[in-house]
Every structure is written in C-alpha cells, then in structure tokens.
Design a protein around this motif. Structure first.
Motif, short mmCIF file in Angstrom:
data_model
loop_
_atom_site.label_atom_id
_atom_site.label_comp_id
_atom_site.label_asym_id
_atom_site.label_seq_id
_atom_site.Cartn_x
_atom_site.Cartn_y
_atom_site.Cartn_z
N ILE A 198 5.39 83.28 72.41
CA ILE A 198 6.79 83.23 71.95
C ILE A 198 7.05 81.85 71.37
O ILE A 198 6.77 80.83 72.00
N TYR A 199 7.55 81.85 70.18
CA TYR A 199 7.91 80.57 69.52
C TYR A 199 9.44 80.53 69.40
O TYR A 199 10.04 81.35 68.71
N ILE A 200 10.04 79.60 70.13
CA ILE A 200 11.49 79.42 70.09
C ILE A 200 11.77 78.09 69.37
O ILE A 200 11.27 77.05 69.77
N TYR A 201 12.56 78.17 68.31
CA TYR A 201 12.90 76.92 67.61
C TYR A 201 14.34 76.98 67.12
O TYR A 201 14.96 78.05 67.05
N VAL A 202 14.86 75.81 66.80
CA VAL A 202 16.23 75.72 66.32
C VAL A 202 16.30 74.59 65.29
O VAL A 202 15.77 73.50 65.52
N PRO A 203 16.86 74.84 64.13
CA PRO A 203 17.08 73.75 63.17
C PRO A 203 18.12 72.75 63.73
O PRO A 203 19.18 73.15 64.19
N LEU A 204 17.76 71.50 63.72
CA LEU A 204 18.66 70.47 64.27
C LEU A 204 19.75 70.14 63.27
O LEU A 204 19.51 70.03 62.07
N ALA A 205 20.93 70.00 63.80
CA ALA A 205 22.05 69.56 62.96
C ALA A 205 21.91 68.06 62.69
O ALA A 205 21.40 67.30 63.51
N ALA A 206 22.33 67.64 61.52
CA ALA A 206 22.32 66.21 61.20
C ALA A 206 23.35 65.48 62.06
O ALA A 206 24.23 66.09 62.66
N ILE B 109 19.08 70.19 73.85
CA ILE B 109 18.41 71.31 73.17
C ILE B 109 17.02 71.53 73.74
O ILE B 109 16.58 72.67 73.96
N GLU B 110 16.31 70.44 73.99
CA GLU B 110 14.97 70.57 74.58
C GLU B 110 15.03 71.29 75.92
O GLU B 110 14.24 72.21 76.19
N GLU B 111 15.96 70.87 76.75
CA GLU B 111 16.08 71.49 78.06
C GLU B 111 16.44 72.97 77.93
O GLU B 111 15.94 73.82 78.68
N SER B 112 17.32 73.28 76.96
CA SER B 112 17.72 74.68 76.77
C SER B 112 16.56 75.53 76.27
O SER B 112 16.36 76.67 76.73
N ILE B 113 15.75 74.98 75.36
CA ILE B 113 14.59 75.73 74.83
C ILE B 113 13.60 76.01 75.95
O ILE B 113 13.06 77.13 76.08
N VAL B 114 13.34 74.99 76.75
CA VAL B 114 12.38 75.17 77.87
C VAL B 114 12.89 76.24 78.83
O VAL B 114 12.14 77.12 79.28
N GLU C 32 -3.93 78.16 75.30
CA GLU C 32 -4.90 79.06 75.95
C GLU C 32 -5.06 78.74 77.42
O GLU C 32 -5.44 79.60 78.22
N ASN C 33 -4.74 77.50 77.81
CA ASN C 33 -4.77 77.12 79.23
C ASN C 33 -3.47 77.45 79.95
O ASN C 33 -3.31 77.13 81.12
N GLY C 34 -2.52 78.06 79.22
CA GLY C 34 -1.28 78.51 79.84
C GLY C 34 -0.13 77.52 79.76
O GLY C 34 0.92 77.76 80.37
N ALA C 35 -0.29 76.38 79.05
CA ALA C 35 0.79 75.38 78.95
C ALA C 35 1.57 75.60 77.66
O ALA C 35 1.04 76.10 76.67
N TYR C 36 2.84 75.25 77.69
CA TYR C 36 3.65 75.35 76.48
C TYR C 36 3.61 74.01 75.74
O TYR C 36 3.34 72.96 76.34
N ILE C 37 3.87 74.08 74.46
CA ILE C 37 3.84 72.86 73.64
C ILE C 37 5.13 72.75 72.83
O ILE C 37 5.72 73.76 72.46
N PHE C 38 5.54 71.47 72.60
CA PHE C 38 6.72 71.20 71.78
C PHE C 38 6.29 70.89 70.37
O PHE C 38 5.29 70.21 70.15
N LYS C 39 7.07 71.35 69.40
CA LYS C 39 6.83 71.04 68.00
C LYS C 39 8.16 70.56 67.39
O LYS C 39 9.15 71.28 67.39
N GLU C 40 8.16 69.30 66.93
CA GLU C 40 9.37 68.73 66.36
C GLU C 40 9.00 68.01 65.07
O GLU C 40 8.00 67.28 65.02
N GLY C 41 9.83 68.20 64.04
CA GLY C 41 9.56 67.52 62.80
C GLY C 41 10.39 68.09 61.65
O GLY C 41 11.21 68.99 61.83
#
Length: 470
Positions: free
Chosen positions: A147-155, A41-46, A112-121
């Motif tokens: 652009i914020y791309i996210y996906v709810p993780l399946a258990a 999923i991480e690779e797909s989001i990136v 702001e420096n042009g890098a993307y960030i991951f948010k997981e939790g």
C-alpha cells in the motif's frame, strides 16, 4: 563604527533589530511548517498505513479487498495505491521523486523484510512536494501486496493562507506603531541634544547668556539643567572676572599714579620747600607699602585657596588671642569713641594655627572698627557652643545690602561702591579670613540690618572635637 554619529548608530541598531525580527519571523514560520504541519502528516500517514495493513494479515489480496481500499481512497484525504507487487506500483504512480525512481534496491530490501519506508520529495508533474510511505501487507508466510499512501504537501503560503491576512495586518500595525515610536523618540532624544550642541557652541564663543528651557525630568532633562547651570556659572564667573580685573587695575593704578607723579615732581624738583618734598616721599613710601601689601595678600590668598599652606595645629587658649587683638585697636577705638562690650569665655580651647587664627580676629575686628558709626557700640563675644567655639563681632553702622551679603569675602569686593580708599585695605582681608576658616573646618556667617547692625559669626571646631576626629 567610530566615525558614525550617534543618530546613525541608533538607526543602524534599529535597522538591525527590524531585520532580525523579520528573519526570526521567517524561521519561526518555517519551524511551524516543518515541525508541526509535516510531522502531523507523517504521523497521520503512519497511523493510516498501519491501520490499513493490519486488516489484511491473512489470505490474499483479492479484487474485493482492493476495491475496499480504493473506496477508502475516495473518502480519505490521502492518495492510496494498492498493488500486488512493487513492479506494478510504477504504473499507478509513474512519477519520479526528487528526479529519482520511487523505489530503489535498498527500499525493496526493507519492504521485503516487512518494514515500511518514507518517500518525500519534489514531483515535477505535480509541481509540488509530496510526502508518502509504502507499507507491506503481510500474510502468514509471505507478502500479499503493498500500500502506497501519499499526500501532496501544501506550500507554506497555503498552510498559513488563513493566517496571512492577520499576520499582514498585525505586521503593518506593528511597523506603523514602531515608526511612530521611533519618530517620537528621535525628536525627544536628538532635538534636545542638538540644542545642547548649539549651546555648547555658543559657550565656546564666550556667549554664556543662552539657556535651554526644559520641563523634562529624565536624563536628558537633567543634562540640560546641568548645562544651564554650567552656562549660568560661567556667566557669573565671567562677570566676576571682569570685576576682578577692573578692581585690580583700580587698586594698582592709583598707587602707581601717585608714585609716578611724585617721582616726576621730585626728579624735576617741582616743589617749593624741603617739607613738601618730604611729604611727596612719604606718599611714595605709603603707596609702595600699599602695593607690597596687595601683592603679599594676593600671594597669601592664592596659597590658601590652592591648599599650599600647611596648618600648624596646636592647642590655643583662644580667649587670650581675642584680648591681645583688641588691644591692637585701642587707639582706633578711642579715635571713634566706641563703646566696647565683651562677653568672653576664658577657658575655651581650640586646635589650630595661632598666627592664622589671630589673623581671623584681626581682620574681623579691623573691619568692625573701620565701619562703625562714630560713638557707636562694638560687641565682641566668645563662647563654646557644642562642638564649636563661636566668635562674634557686632558693630553699629550702615547696614549691608542683602545682595551684597552673599558676595562678602570675594576678592576686591567692597560694599562701598565708590571705592572710598580712606578706610585703607586691599579688599582681600575677608577673602583670606574665609580661606583660613575653611582650612580649620570652620564656618563663616554675616548678617546685617538696621536694628542690630552688622554681625560676623565665626565658628571653629573645639579642641575636644578636633582631637576626637584625629
């Protein structure tokens, strides 16, 4: 652990093995979940984020572009939010991740420096973990939006929902088969051990007749057969011990009875003449000598069996010993009118103890003469056979039963079951002979039938063989 029985130890090992298997399965499934599912999923989001932002590297983020992105959000499996500035993101995604704001100061600086960030939790409102990334949309000189791309993780159970029935079926089958194998192994392993324990208990009580029937060829079967052999041997030894006790009591009782009885007669002077008293004294002397010889033979046999006697080896012209021994029985041979046939090779030499070797010849010829038929033939031969010198004595008399042949040479064993004492002896002569032959690394054989009579064959290593081994 020392106080646990073997069965409990094996149960403990099996339980630990099953627990380890279950624990391993749990960690393996967790590994599949975290390393394969989440990373994919991480690779797909990136990939999706970089691909989306790469189309908008110039101009401004107008309503048309935002509408296209929203349309893509409808057909995509991911949730996609597009905003002109970061402050607007909270209105579209008004949730906390792991009970913290979505973007902190460090995240803002990186974007702001042009890098993307991951948010997981964990998101409380969605009641599940989410995985997402925020990508900056860069123009020629400034950031156009985010652009914020996210996906709810399946258990985990949702990820493996299709596999769970298969895993349950396979696991149930595995543990059922494991139970059958353990149960069968338990019966196969511990039932014989329990039988062996019972056999040992019976043997400890002196009951040597118990046996365990088995057709197994594995280690348990070999152990069972060894126990049966041990029990059978102990039973035979017990029989021999009783026979030995009975024999020695018999051998001692008769002379002691004579000595005690005639001593009483002499003490009380219950005799009619001096000649009768002399006969009583002669009988006492004779029985005393018999007792003394019996005790000496027992001591001698014990020394030989315990290897307490040292063989005084020296070269022996053995033919002369045979001639000298035969000469000692000349009177007895004449009394029985025996015909002597000799075939003696004169030049044979052995290395041994002359006194003990002559004792072999003496006892063997003595028995042959005693049990020969009147006017029978006594054959004595001596010859070199390969690495051995073979001495053979054959007499004509009553044959020995087959079941008695194997017992020839046991202490006090006699083939005359009535224990006829007219032949004399203590019943230890051949026992001593066999021990002397053993100490000389020789062999003893005896054969008996109605046609050829009884033949005793003794083989002793020749002088050349003994010297070569030394």
């Amino acid at each position: 652990m020392k106080k646990l029985t073997l069965s409990r130890k094996i149960l403990l090992i099996l339980g630990a093995s099953i627990g380890f298997t279950v624990l391993f399965s749990f960690f393996f499934i967790h590994y599949l979940y975290s390393e394969l599912y989440i990373k994919s999923i991480e690779e797909s989001i990136v990939y999706q984020g970089k691909r989306t932002t790469s189309h908008y590297h110039y101009g401004e983020l107008n309503d048309e572009i935002i509408e296209k992105i929203r349309w893509y959000n409808i057909i995509s499996e991911y949730e996609i939010i597009v905003v002109n500035n970061l402050d607007d993101l909270s209105s579209y995604f008004p949730y906390q991740v792991n009970y913290e704001t979505l973007i902190d100061a460090n995240d803002r600086a990186a974007l702001e420096n042009g890098a993307y960030i991951f948010k997981e939790g964990f998101v409380k409102e969605l009641d599940r973990e989410i995985l997402g990334a925020i990508f900056p949309i860069k123009g020629e000189n400034e950031l156009l939006g985010f652009i914020y791309i996210y996906v709810p993780l399946a258990a985990v159970q949702d990820v493996f929902r299709g596999s769970i029935p298969l895993l349950v079926a396979v696991g149930t089958t595995f543990f059922f088969l494991l139970f059958l194998v353990i149960n069968q192994s338990w019966r196969s392993l511990f039932k014989p051990l329990q039988d062996l324990q019972q056999l040992s208990y019976e043997v400890s009580k002196g009951n040597y007749s118990t046996r365990i029937e088995t057709d197994r060829a594995d280690e348990i079967g070999q152990l069972t057969k060894a126990f049966n052999t041990m029990s059978r041997s102990l039973e035979q030894q017990e029989i021999r011990k009783k026979e030995f006790t009975s024999s020695i009591v018999h051998e001692l009782r008769t002379p002691l009875t004579y000595i005690g009885g005639y001593t009483h007669v002499l003490k009380e002077k219950i005799y009619s003449s001096p000649e009768e008293a002399e006969n009583y004294l002669a009988t006492i002397e004779k029985e005393t000598e018999r007792l003394s010889k019996l005790i000496n033979d027992l001591i001698q046999l014990n020394h030989l069996q315990e290897d307490l006697y040292i063989i005084d080896r020296q070269p022996i012209a053995i033919a002369q010993l045979v001639h000298d021994t035969l000469a000692l029985f000349a009177i007895h041979i004449q009394e029985k009118e025996l015909k002597i046939e000799t075939a003696i090779q004169e030049d044979v030499i052995i290395s041994g103890d002359p006194q003990r070797v002559q004792q072999i010849f003496y006892n063997t010829i003595d028995n042959a003469v005693k049990y020969s038929a009147l006017k029978g033939t006594l054959k004595v031969s001596l010859r070199e056979e390969g690495d051995f010198v073979e001495f053979q004595v054959t007499n004509e008399g009553l044959p020995i039963d087959k079941e008695d042949l194997e017992r020839i040479g046991e202490r006090f064993f006699r083939t005359d079951k009535a224990r006829n004492r007219t032949t004399g002896g203590t019943g230890l002569g051949l026992s001593i002979v066999k021990e002397i032959i053993r100490l000389h690394s020789g062999q003893f054989r005896i054969a008996s039938d109605t046609q050829t009579g009884t033949t005793v064959t003794i083989q002793l290593p020749s002088f050349s063989m003994t010297e070569g081994n030394d």
